[in-house]
Design a protein around this motif. Structure first.
Motif, PDB file in Angstrom:
ATOM      1  N   VAL A 154       1.901   1.885  -3.528  1.00 31.57           N
ATOM      2  CA  VAL A 154       0.805   2.498  -4.286  1.00 31.57           C
ATOM      3  C   VAL A 154       0.645   3.968  -3.905  1.00 31.57           C
ATOM      4  O   VAL A 154       0.421   4.841  -4.763  1.00 31.57           O
ATOM      5  CB  VAL A 154      -0.505   1.715  -4.038  1.00 31.57           C
ATOM      6  CG1 VAL A 154      -1.672   2.416  -4.727  1.00 31.57           C
ATOM      7  CG2 VAL A 154      -0.356   0.290  -4.547  1.00 31.57           C
ATOM      8  N   TRP A 155       0.767   4.268  -2.632  1.00 33.08           N
ATOM      9  CA  TRP A 155       0.657   5.653  -2.156  1.00 33.08           C
ATOM     10  C   TRP A 155       1.738   6.531  -2.812  1.00 33.08           C
ATOM     11  O   TRP A 155       1.452   7.633  -3.288  1.00 33.08           O
ATOM     12  CB  TRP A 155       0.795   5.659  -0.641  1.00 33.08           C
ATOM     13  CG  TRP A 155       0.670   7.017  -0.006  1.00 33.08           C
ATOM     14  CD1 TRP A 155       1.604   7.994   0.053  1.00 33.08           C
ATOM     15  CD2 TRP A 155      -0.485   7.536   0.643  1.00 33.08           C
ATOM     16  NE1 TRP A 155       1.140   9.079   0.701  1.00 33.08           N
ATOM     17  CE2 TRP A 155      -0.159   8.837   1.088  1.00 33.08           C
ATOM     18  CE3 TRP A 155      -1.756   7.044   0.921  1.00 33.08           C
ATOM     19  CZ2 TRP A 155      -1.051   9.638   1.778  1.00 33.08           C
ATOM     20  CZ3 TRP A 155      -2.636   7.839   1.612  1.00 33.08           C
ATOM     21  CH2 TRP A 155      -2.302   9.113   2.029  1.00 33.08           C
TER      22      TRP A 155
ATOM     23  N   LEU B  81       0.822  -1.205   0.000  1.00 37.69           N
ATOM     24  CA  LEU B  81       0.000   0.000   0.000  1.00 37.69           C
ATOM     25  C   LEU B  81       0.863   1.265   0.000  1.00 37.69           C
ATOM     26  O   LEU B  81       0.489   2.285  -0.621  1.00 37.69           O
ATOM     27  CB  LEU B  81      -0.922  -0.010   1.217  1.00 37.69           C
ATOM     28  CG  LEU B  81      -1.986  -1.116   1.224  1.00 37.69           C
ATOM     29  CD1 LEU B  81      -2.784  -1.066   2.526  1.00 37.69           C
ATOM     30  CD2 LEU B  81      -2.924  -0.975   0.028  1.00 37.69           C
TER      31      LEU B  81
ATOM     32  N   PHE C 192      -9.063   5.695  -2.148  1.00 37.71           N
ATOM     33  CA  PHE C 192      -8.023   4.698  -1.840  1.00 37.71           C
ATOM     34  C   PHE C 192      -7.946   4.377  -0.349  1.00 37.71           C
ATOM     35  O   PHE C 192      -7.811   3.213   0.039  1.00 37.71           O
ATOM     36  CB  PHE C 192      -6.680   5.233  -2.339  1.00 37.71           C
ATOM     37  CG  PHE C 192      -5.513   4.355  -1.971  1.00 37.71           C
ATOM     38  CD1 PHE C 192      -5.251   3.190  -2.657  1.00 37.71           C
ATOM     39  CD2 PHE C 192      -4.671   4.714  -0.912  1.00 37.71           C
ATOM     40  CE1 PHE C 192      -4.180   2.391  -2.314  1.00 37.71           C
ATOM     41  CE2 PHE C 192      -3.608   3.929  -0.572  1.00 37.71           C
ATOM     42  CZ  PHE C 192      -3.362   2.745  -1.276  1.00 37.71           C
TER      43      PHE C 192
ATOM     44  N   ALA D  95      -8.003   0.765   1.266  1.00 33.01           N
ATOM     45  CA  ALA D  95      -6.739   0.246   1.815  1.00 33.01           C
ATOM     46  C   ALA D  95      -6.925  -0.243   3.249  1.00 33.01           C
ATOM     47  O   ALA D  95      -6.379  -1.281   3.652  1.00 33.01           O
ATOM     48  CB  ALA D  95      -5.659   1.326   1.759  1.00 33.01           C
TER      49      ALA D  95
END
Length: 371
Positions: free
Chosen positions: A32-33, A29, A67, A71
């Motif tokens: 992705v961030w 995650l 998101f 998440a």
């Protein structure tokens, strides 16, 4: 040892699995961030095909709003999945340990015949289970041997005491008995009891391994044993032939002399009357020294020979003569050999009698010239 209660290994492994899975999810995650922060612009111009709607709209904040809750849901799912999956996997991994623990508990309660026999291919748990099974087998054999030894020792010690009691009762109840004869028989019985006690003490000292080690030449011990037992051999008509080279061993001179004397005494006593022969030979190799004792005698079966090194076993089925011994000669030889990290081999000769070979480790970095 008293210990305070703690978490089980299964629970610790479960937390480890779940924690690792959560850490991997967080890394994913986070990647992705970073991707969103780096490659998605803050704002973007949006124009529909009909040109009805134009303007600048925040893109990154909208994506983050979408998101973040998803998440968090993914992390919650990973946590639940990690805990449940980790608990199942830890249980499967620790199942062999549960069987080993159960076998250990049974052994602690005295059940030495139980075996784990863990199936499957070789791994750490199965190596531990096989080692534990081997230890149980040796322990069971040792306990059985000690029980036989205790029973036989009790029988052997009770016999002279019972004979002495019977002779004393006879002398007290019948004053007309020849006291010199009774005293002579009591002396013989008492001598045998003393010999048995000394043999038991020798066996106990050999088991303790509490002795100093020094270079010892087995060939010199053979000469000393022959000189000591030569009168007995001449009395029984047995010829002694010794040969061999210097054989430097490393151990207790007193115990190794006892070993050599016991072997020679056994070979003389259990021999052909008036025409027997005993052969003694010593030899030295690069890592071991060998003492071989052979004698004539009756033909013995391999089954009987395999029991001769047990305490109170005799090749003549407990026949008692003036020098029959107490049945501990070869048992003491075996124990002395074991505490010197050697090996003892007893085999029947095709012509009759026995061939006994003792192999002992040679002294480290010691040549025959140093003896």
């Amino acid at each position: 040892m008293n210990r305070r209660p703690g978490l089980s290994v299964r629970f610790k492994l479960t937390l480890s699995y779940a924690g690792f899975l959560m850490f991997a999810g967080l890394l994913l995650l986070a990647a992705v961030w970073v991707f969103l922060l780096r490659y998605v612009p803050d704002r973007a111009m949006l124009i529909n095909p009909d040109d009805r709607l134009k303007g600048v709209f925040p893109v990154r904040s909208a994506l983050l709003d979408v998101f973040v809750p998803r998440a968090a849901a993914v992390l919650a799912f990973l946590l639940a999945f990690g805990l449940v999956g980790g608990w199942i996997l830890a249980g499967r991994m620790l199942a062999p340990l549960t069987r080993i623990t159960g076998a250990t508990s049974m052994a602690g309660k005295g059940s030495l015949s139980h075996r784990i026999r863990l199936p499957g291919r070789k791994d750490e748990f199965r190596e531990l289970a096989d080692a534990f099974d081997t230890m149980l087998a040796r322990l069971e054999a040792h306990v059985a041997e000690q029980r036989r030894f205790a029973a036989n020792a009790s029988h052997e010690l009770r016999t002279p005491l019972a004979i002495s009691q019977a002779l004393l009762d006879l002398a007290r109840n019948d004053p007309k008995q020849d006291l010199d004869e009774i005293i002579g028989r009591l002396h013989a019985v008492n001598t045998r009891a003393i010999d048995l006690t000394e043999a038991l003490l020798m066996l106990s000292r050999a088991d303790q391994r509490s002795f100093s080690r020094e270079p010892v030449d087995l060939s010199l011990l053979v000469e000393e044993a022959v000189e000591t037992l030569l009168p007995l051999a001449e009395k029984r008509g047995v010829t002694i032939e010794s040969s061999g080279d210097v054989a430097p061993a490393f151990g207790s001179q007193a115990l190794l002399l006892q070993l050599t004397t016991n072997l020679l005494h056994n070979a003389i006593v259990h021999n052909l009357p008036d025409r027997g022969t005993v052969w003694l030979e010593t030899g030295a190799g690069p890592e071991t020294v060998v003492l071989t004792v052979e004698n004539c005698g009756e033909k013995l079966s391999p089954q009987l020979v395999s029991t001769l090194t047990e305490p109170f076993q005799r090749g003549t089925e407990r026949v008692r003569t003036d020098h029959a011994g107490v049945g501990l000669g070869l048992a003491i030889v075996r124990r002395i050999t074991e505490v010197h990290d050697g090996s003892l081999t007893v085999t029947p000769r095709p012509e009759g009698g026995l061939r006994i070979e003792v192999q002992l480790p040679a002294p480290p970095a010691l040549s025959p010239k140093d003896i």
